[in-house]
Design an enzyme around this catalytic site. Sequence first.
Site, PDB file in Angstrom:
ATOM      1  N   GLU A  55      15.528 -41.603   0.128  1.00 47.37           N
ATOM      2  CA  GLU A  55      14.759 -40.489   1.124  1.00 47.37           C
ATOM      3  C   GLU A  55      15.003 -41.340   2.290  1.00 47.37           C
ATOM      4  OE1 GLU A  55      11.290 -43.023  -0.085  1.00 47.37           O
ATOM      5  OE2 GLU A  55      12.358 -44.872  -0.136  1.00 47.37           O
ATOM      6  N   HIS A 102      -1.808 -41.253   3.502  1.00 48.99           N
ATOM      7  CA  HIS A 102      -2.439 -42.329   2.108  1.00 48.99           C
ATOM      8  C   HIS A 102      -3.022 -41.391   1.665  1.00 48.99           C
ATOM      9  CE1 HIS A 102      -4.871 -45.265   0.545  1.00 48.99           C
ATOM     10  NE2 HIS A 102      -3.965 -45.893   0.221  1.00 48.99           N
ATOM     11  N   MET A 139      -5.240  -7.197   8.534  1.00 56.88           N
ATOM     12  CA  MET A 139      -5.048  -6.235   9.718  1.00 56.88           C
ATOM     13  C   MET A 139      -5.857  -5.920   9.914  1.00 56.88           C
ATOM     14  SD  MET A 139      -0.797  -7.124   8.821  1.00 56.88           S
ATOM     15  CE  MET A 139      -1.137  -6.933   7.561  1.00 56.88           C
ATOM     16  N   GLY A 171      -8.188  -7.531   4.359  1.00 62.86           N
ATOM     17  CA  GLY A 171      -9.300  -7.479   5.798  1.00 62.86           C
ATOM     18  C   GLY A 171      -8.522  -8.186   6.468  1.00 62.86           C
ATOM     19  N   SER A 225      16.247 -40.510  -7.053  1.00 68.38           N
ATOM     20  CA  SER A 225      14.793 -39.779  -7.076  1.00 68.38           C
ATOM     21  C   SER A 225      14.935 -39.272  -5.662  1.00 68.38           C
ATOM     22  CB  SER A 225      14.521 -40.153  -7.372  1.00 68.38           C
ATOM     23  OG  SER A 225      12.396 -39.771  -7.249  1.00 68.38           O
ATOM     24  N   TYR A 244      14.167 -33.469 -13.198  1.00 66.45           N
ATOM     25  CA  TYR A 244      13.352 -32.932 -13.554  1.00 66.45           C
ATOM     26  C   TYR A 244      12.412 -33.315 -11.576  1.00 66.45           C
ATOM     27  CZ  TYR A 244      13.532 -38.006 -12.075  1.00 66.45           C
ATOM     28  OH  TYR A 244      13.755 -39.715 -11.430  1.00 66.45           O
ATOM     29  N   CYS A 297      10.766 -37.101  -6.616  1.00 70.10           N
ATOM     30  CA  CYS A 297       9.205 -37.505  -6.406  1.00 70.10           C
ATOM     31  C   CYS A 297       8.342 -37.314  -5.231  1.00 70.10           C
ATOM     32  CB  CYS A 297       9.486 -38.853  -6.915  1.00 70.10           C
ATOM     33  SG  CYS A 297      10.016 -39.710  -5.760  1.00 70.10           S
ATOM     34  N   ARG A 318       4.078 -46.148  -8.356  1.00 69.27           N
ATOM     35  CA  ARG A 318       4.187 -47.386  -6.722  1.00 69.27           C
ATOM     36  C   ARG A 318       3.924 -48.560  -7.406  1.00 69.27           C
ATOM     37  NH1 ARG A 318       1.565 -42.388  -6.136  1.00 69.27           N
ATOM     38  NH2 ARG A 318       2.942 -40.587  -4.702  1.00 69.27           N
ATOM     39  N   GLY A 369      12.719 -39.110  -2.503  1.00 64.53           N
ATOM     40  CA  GLY A 369      12.110 -39.598  -1.910  1.00 64.53           C
ATOM     41  C   GLY A 369      11.457 -38.397  -0.555  1.00 64.53           C
ATOM     42  N   THR A 370      11.408 -37.114  -0.876  1.00 62.41           N
ATOM     43  CA  THR A 370      11.351 -36.127  -0.373  1.00 62.41           C
ATOM     44  C   THR A 370      10.187 -36.299   1.262  1.00 62.41           C
ATOM     45  OG1 THR A 370      10.550 -34.381  -1.101  1.00 62.41           O
ATOM     46  CG2 THR A 370      12.233 -34.117  -0.804  1.00 62.41           C
ATOM     47  N   ASN A 371       9.144 -36.607   1.047  1.00 64.65           N
ATOM     48  CA  ASN A 371       7.683 -37.298   1.882  1.00 64.65           C
ATOM     49  C   ASN A 371       8.785 -38.048   2.678  1.00 64.65           C
ATOM     50  OD1 ASN A 371       6.107 -35.803   0.139  1.00 64.65           O
ATOM     51  ND2 ASN A 371       5.825 -38.486  -0.361  1.00 64.65           N
ATOM     52  N   ASP A 372       9.358 -39.324   2.511  1.00 66.54           N
ATOM     53  CA  ASP A 372      10.181 -39.841   3.716  1.00 66.54           C
ATOM     54  C   ASP A 372      11.392 -39.377   4.591  1.00 66.54           C
ATOM     55  OD1 ASP A 372       8.161 -41.190   4.076  1.00 66.54           O
ATOM     56  OD2 ASP A 372       9.579 -43.377   3.107  1.00 66.54           O
ATOM     57  N   ARG A 413      -2.878   2.746   8.207  1.00 65.66           N
ATOM     58  CA  ARG A 413      -3.427   1.496   7.910  1.00 65.66           C
ATOM     59  C   ARG A 413      -2.219   0.920   7.697  1.00 65.66           C
ATOM     60  NH1 ARG A 413      -6.360   3.384   2.138  1.00 65.66           N
ATOM     61  NH2 ARG A 413      -8.129   1.876   2.748  1.00 65.66           N
ATOM     62  N   LYS A 454       0.987  -1.340  -0.207  1.00 69.46           N
ATOM     63  CA  LYS A 454       0.287   0.300  -0.317  1.00 69.46           C
ATOM     64  C   LYS A 454       1.042   1.025   0.119  1.00 69.46           C
ATOM     65  CE  LYS A 454      -3.286  -0.249   1.859  1.00 69.46           C
ATOM     66  NZ  LYS A 454      -4.580  -0.398   3.564  1.00 69.46           N
ATOM     67  N   ARG A 510      -3.514  -1.528  -6.089  1.00 71.27           N
ATOM     68  CA  ARG A 510      -2.698  -2.876  -6.048  1.00 71.27           C
ATOM     69  C   ARG A 510      -3.111  -3.849  -7.695  1.00 71.27           C
ATOM     70  NH1 ARG A 510      -5.566  -5.213  -0.308  1.00 71.27           N
ATOM     71  NH2 ARG A 510      -7.807  -5.133  -1.435  1.00 71.27           N
ATOM     72  N   ARG A 565       9.250 -47.624  -8.727  1.00 68.21           N
ATOM     73  CA  ARG A 565       9.955 -48.834  -7.638  1.00 68.21           C
ATOM     74  C   ARG A 565       9.238 -49.638  -7.000  1.00 68.21           C
ATOM     75  NH1 ARG A 565       7.771 -44.631  -2.346  1.00 68.21           N
ATOM     76  NH2 ARG A 565       5.851 -46.517  -3.097  1.00 68.21           N
TER      77      ARG A 565
END
Lengths: 877, 877
Positions: free
Chosen positions: B746, B455, B104, B102, B765, B852, B832, B561, B767-770, B93, B23, B337, B617
Amino acid sequence: MAEKYVYLFYEGKASMKNLLGGKGANLAEMTNIGMPVPPGFTITTEACTKYYEDDETISDSIKLEILQYIRRLELKSNKQFGSNENPLLVSVRSGARASMPGMMDTILNLGLNDEVVESFAIKTGNPRFAYDSYRRFIQMYSDVVMEVGKSYFEKVIDEMKDARGVELDTELTAEDLKELAEKFKVEYKDKTGEDFPQDPIDQLFGAIEAVFRSWENPRAQYYRRMNDIPSSWGTAVNVQSMVFGNMGDTSGTGVAFSRNPSTGEKGLFGEFLMNAQGEDVVAGIRTPEPIEVLKDINSAVYSQFATIVETLEQHYRDMQDMEFTIEEGKLFMLQTRNGKRTADAALRIAVDLYDEGMISEKEAVMMLDPKQLDALLHPQFDPKQLKISTPIGNGLPASPGAATGQVTFTAEDATAWAKAGKNVILVRLETSPEDIEGMNYAEGILTARGGMTSHAAVVARGMGTCCVAGVSDLKIAEDGKSFQLGGQTVNEGDFISLNGSTGEVYGESISTVPAKITGDFSRLMDWADKYRTLQIRTNADTPNDAVQARTFGAQGIGLCRTEHMFFEADRISAIRQMILSETVEQRTEALAKIEPYQRKDFEELYEAMIGMPVTIRLLDPPLHEFLPTNPEDIKLMAENLGVSVEDVEYTISTLHEFNPMLGHRGVRLDITYPEIAKMQTQAIINAAVTVKKNHPDWPVRPEIMVPLVGDVAELKFVKKVIKETAESIIEESGLEIDYQIGTMIEIPRAALTAAAIAEEADFFSFGTNDLTQMTYGLSRDDAGKFLDAYYDKKIYEADPFAHLDQTGVGRLMEIAIADARTVKPAIKLGICGEHGGDPRSVEFCYHLGLDYVSCSPYRVPIARLAAAQAALNEAGN
Amino acid sequence: MAEKYVYLFYEGKASMKNLLGGKGANLAEMTNIGMPVPPGFTITTEACTKYYEDDETISDSIKLEILQYIRRLELKSNKQFGSNENPLLVSVRSGARASMPGMMDTILNLGLNDEVVESFAIKTGNPRFAYDSYRRFIQMYSDVVMEVGKSYFEKVIDEMKDARGVELDTELTAEDLKELAEKFKVEYKDKTGEDFPQDPIDQLFGAIEAVFRSWENPRAQYYRRMNDIPSSWGTAVNVQSMVFGNMGDTSGTGVAFSRNPSTGEKGLFGEFLMNAQGEDVVAGIRTPEPIEVLKDINSAVYSQFATIVETLEQHYRDMQDMEFTIEEGKLFMLQTRNGKRTADAALRIAVDLYDEGMISEKEAVMMLDPKQLDALLHPQFDPKQLKISTPIGNGLPASPGAATGQVTFTAEDATAWAKAGKNVILVRLETSPEDIEGMNYAEGILTARGGMTSHAAVVARGMGTCCVAGVSDLKIAEDGKSFQLGGQTVNEGDFISLNGSTGEVYGESISTVPAKITGDFSRLMDWADKYRTLQIRTNADTPNDAVQARTFGAQGIGLCRTEHMFFEADRISAIRQMILSETVEQRTEALAKIEPYQRKDFEELYEAMIGMPVTIRLLDPPLHEFLPTNPEDIKLMAENLGVSVEDVEYTISTLHEFNPMLGHRGVRLDITYPEIAKMQTQAIINAAVTVKKNHPDWPVRPEIMVPLVGDVAELKFVKKVIKETAESIIEESGLEIDYQIGTMIEIPRAALTAAAIAEEADFFSFGTNDLTQMTYGLSRDDAGKFLDAYYDKKIYEADPFAHLDQTGVGRLMEIAIADARTVKPAIKLGICGEHGGDPRSVEFCYHLGLDYVSCSPYRVPIARLAAAQAALNEAGN
């Protein structure tokens, strides 16, 4: 220069052990200092490594090299492979860098064949000897090289003895033995489809390959795992001209030690047999004579041998274990090595050698294997009784010592029976914190599940109680009144025995001898402390543990797990009330009931440590661990707390976790319930104030440790709660209390963000149990099921929960240490995982530059010695 | 030079947004390009950060600086704070770097007090206006600064309106409003214990502090978390001379967009109210007029405004969202804006602006928020109906889109009901692989437990099905026939609606509008692809998913999978037979039954991907996931396999794990049962051979991926099995099949030992979840219970399972990448984990230099756009 894979004995020396193996290096050394050693050569450990690299084949270039050395040996000995005139016969024996007695294979009399044996019989004028040698050779070769089972040969011998009506092998005639050899060859062909090899060169390569192969046989693998010997070392192979102890009554063979390997007492100790080959001495068919008897049989040889022993001990400056053969009155040395010895003997020998002026203090310190100290600190089985007992199963050697007692299946029974004066062994699928009292009363603990850092293992080591964990074959009956193991059914009340140092389980009572600590022990430990720089602390949760550890030389407490204090009957109820709380007020009220107990615990702990630093970890386990699991206990809990069973069940269900290890525990509890951190801080600081008042001259140094931090923001949050709480109490007391706030580094992310965390922490303590679990993605409680496959397939060489993984976990530690010291050079660094009591890991911690290691009380002496050795090793001693 | 925390509008410009907030920067820009902007100044975001650093106080030096600027403002506007003659009134403001509409607080008319209001009434000749302004000020100040609840004031106003018998605020007289102001002051004193502040300077600092404080109010925190705005940014505060839209019928106020924010259509779009202050336009008490009506009321002002809008859009080269006020016929601009817009509008505006020559292709690509694409790819709620609905609860926005249907509690019911033509929402405590069919038939999925990578979440995203996960307040009744949420009981068969993009749950049916992809979409994505260098693959387990992803532009499969293929009725029985096997032979026999199914699956997958690379996999989950859990199914399984119920129960008990996430899964299964890897390799390669035969011109590139590797020895072992199996099939086929063998990274240890692993791997690859679970020591299935506390206490700003943790997990990735590329510069690297579809994480992956990213099919366009933006950002576009 092409690579050299073969060395004549006179080309080597004792210091080439890594290349030539222990046996080869010592044969070379003896050769070069003029001992009577039959000539021979050693094929190096590198050749073994290359054999495995080349898909288990001996390369042509190495074969060629071996043949050249056979030629040299022929020239040197004036004998020839396959010659009828003057046949060269050799022994082929393994010899690894570290001694692995009996684990690998030996072949004697190699070079004999159908023709050679005939002329050998004539030439020696001793056909019985010749045919005996041949049948032994066929038997050993079949067993070792072609893996044709021994039992058939034993059967054939027994049948012949029955037919001849004799009892001893020696009573068989030359003709009998010749017939045996023929029968053996037929069996060989039956089993292998090939004729027994007649060409000595074929025999030789077959034997060498067999020795290489034996490096990976299951018992060798197992031995290495137990003794931390890397598979990459490989074994050397020694090819040596045969000398014969079985050429008649002026020949013989024996083994001897330069000091008593059981007691350490100085003096020749050993036994021998006349007219025998090496294996007869140990086979137990004929009873060997004590070495002194040799004096009467051939006093010249005896005094020559005694002189050699003296020389060798002086030369190696350590107790020697030797093999010798007398061939027609002439003495030959076949092996010398530093002798294996009991812990008692090891201690006495080290101290005696120092007193005799043979070695220095430093060398005495280096001489003891730290792991051997276990045997001095825990009861052990009576060796005589142990000899005639066979284990019915085995598991992980989770907590050392030996124990015998009656089986109970519940902690309650263990307590009750022990109070009634019985010795009990507590057998559980796995233990849980609720079992703590029963575990304390038990002589030993046996579990079917769980690894080296499972609950049972950790608690048992803390208590110094013998424990065998993770006996995966053990099946407890459905009614919980008996178990099956190794085909035996053991009922409640039956006696069993556990060896917590080896993991063996015996289905019977074996008497134990108590631990004893001698003056030699204190002398040696004092020498160790002189050279040690790493501090040694202990993991202790009770004043008893703390006092025990201090007696053993601990310089502080590195880990007090406060949750172990929560399970006693009067406290658990308040804890459960806290867990059921729905508001901060209710929770605070419940916690207030616990605070006085915790305070008292801490007071006693400070008192026990007489002013040394005491690191107290805030509550760590997930709350569901404090809740009952069976319907009866749930009902009782509901009654006690005046709530409905449904409410308790609902709470239990909401607290259920899929992966408790990665769940709501550690600092995460303090984030959700800051009241817990507050109460524990109150207890810690209030206790410090009281003890400081009673002992104004003690420093009293509580170190408050926040577990499971993975982000500096967690530590910041809890630190604020701790600081506010602590400082208001200290201010009110008017005393100066020097407390610190630090954190465990047990989550990979903590190590990776150590620079930020160090800004907020007075100290780091590496919690390598959890750090190992998370770095490996491996649950210590579940890994037992597949780790055996990992060992069998050589994926892992060692249990990463027993020996710190220096490659992966170690790299995280290095990152954390470097980053932390960059922002805070003086930050105090320690380790409180179980690795703190493992000598190899202690050495690694020393090299990482940690300030201290902390381990269970009974491992404190081990850590002291290991730390001293690490410092001496680095200094080149 | 001392630090500068305050800027007059003419000292700033649009590019100073980080310092002045959106702003403030735009007010400065408008001022400097000659727009009619009331004078004022901006207190910087750095002042806000300092406010929090200084324990939530404004430092004296900043206060001093503010006062100097007030003086300048007084001089510039010829008005004075507290003056009766010519009082300066200001608005205060908030204005953060990113627009947070809205979230703040705002205070208008600051500077009025009991005296000033009197003379203001006289001076303006409009007492009603003066007292209206004063009562509004007291009301806003009380609410915002002193946190005195609004409701009281509303009540007082309503009472007065009742007493006067009027309906609208505007019908109250000046006297009424004066009385109201007095009543408000009394209430203020009652609630705060202090008189309402009369000194404008006190009012000002109170207001500024309130704005700073509002940065951390719960709704602002929540908004930031939803929109990935870091808490460290802070908000600026704008202090501006008031202009009044409520000075009578020649005054007014309004908001307008330069293009339609719903459709993107070009043309002025907005609304206004005469005789009103800003909040009246949005309050909904009076109905605003469309902007075109202004033409009739004041055509000069309208055309001045239209010109300004044109100028601003050209100036900012984007659609503008503006606020304006008309004070006695004079136009003032209060804000401009870049306007928020729907996904449809965003797409159309970007393409239109390009066609109008206003922006370049690159700028058009940068203009779209990748996350907005979700709305184009999934059904959405009808906005009109949504407006009048209130959620009954909310959870994690696990899979985007909107869904309405009847509640079922089992997967079986979901399937049956859907087959009977009903739209169903599947409600589960958590889903498990057995639920897969029901999940496929459901319109939406709602779970009480589980996180962004549970899951339910992973499978739903793969299917493109709407899913709200982890609604922790949701309680399913014991009989499983109803649930409680937000005080409402929802029975089986009742209609509910889910917004998978926000996580909101509605207890009623809300109609949805289907997804539509326009030509504009393809044009924009084509532009994106022009500048993108990172490849985009998809996580797909079925041919349907694969085709969908390819339509969306996927360049291969990054993760298939295989276990998802095991749950169909005809296969699960063979899997269970395999699990019950006691010998290798039995296991091989059971696996042989599965191979033809797997082979067919892979054939279809290769066909779907028309020759693109397909990463498959090997089996990952622990075997117990394939076993039934309830007694009925156990009985059925026993019958099917011809074994006893006890045998099945025993197997289930032996497979139980304490921490399955860290248990016997991934490559560990292949180590213990190499037969599994063998069977899967057969299926993978056999399928490749068939497809290659049918399509000789396709490359057909299977990439076999070994999960959960933590030590290179694991990969080596399995690689040998894969290679032997694959090569014998390929040789037999006589074809050339270009297959690769790689591994997931992973487990932290895999990243830490990446150099060794890279030697054996064709690709990594991540495995960023694990990897996130293990690096944090945080179970994604359990974290939901305490993550809220972590957000509330500002420990975490974002869910590490939704946005890749660049500090910790990212550091491990950097280590792995650097080490791997050192030993194998050309190694292929991808990701992945679910992060592959998160724009911020995609940008990070781009900077890491990955080849990738792979994400669920419906996130492929998002990843394409995010990757293009990352490349353009780096190039400085």
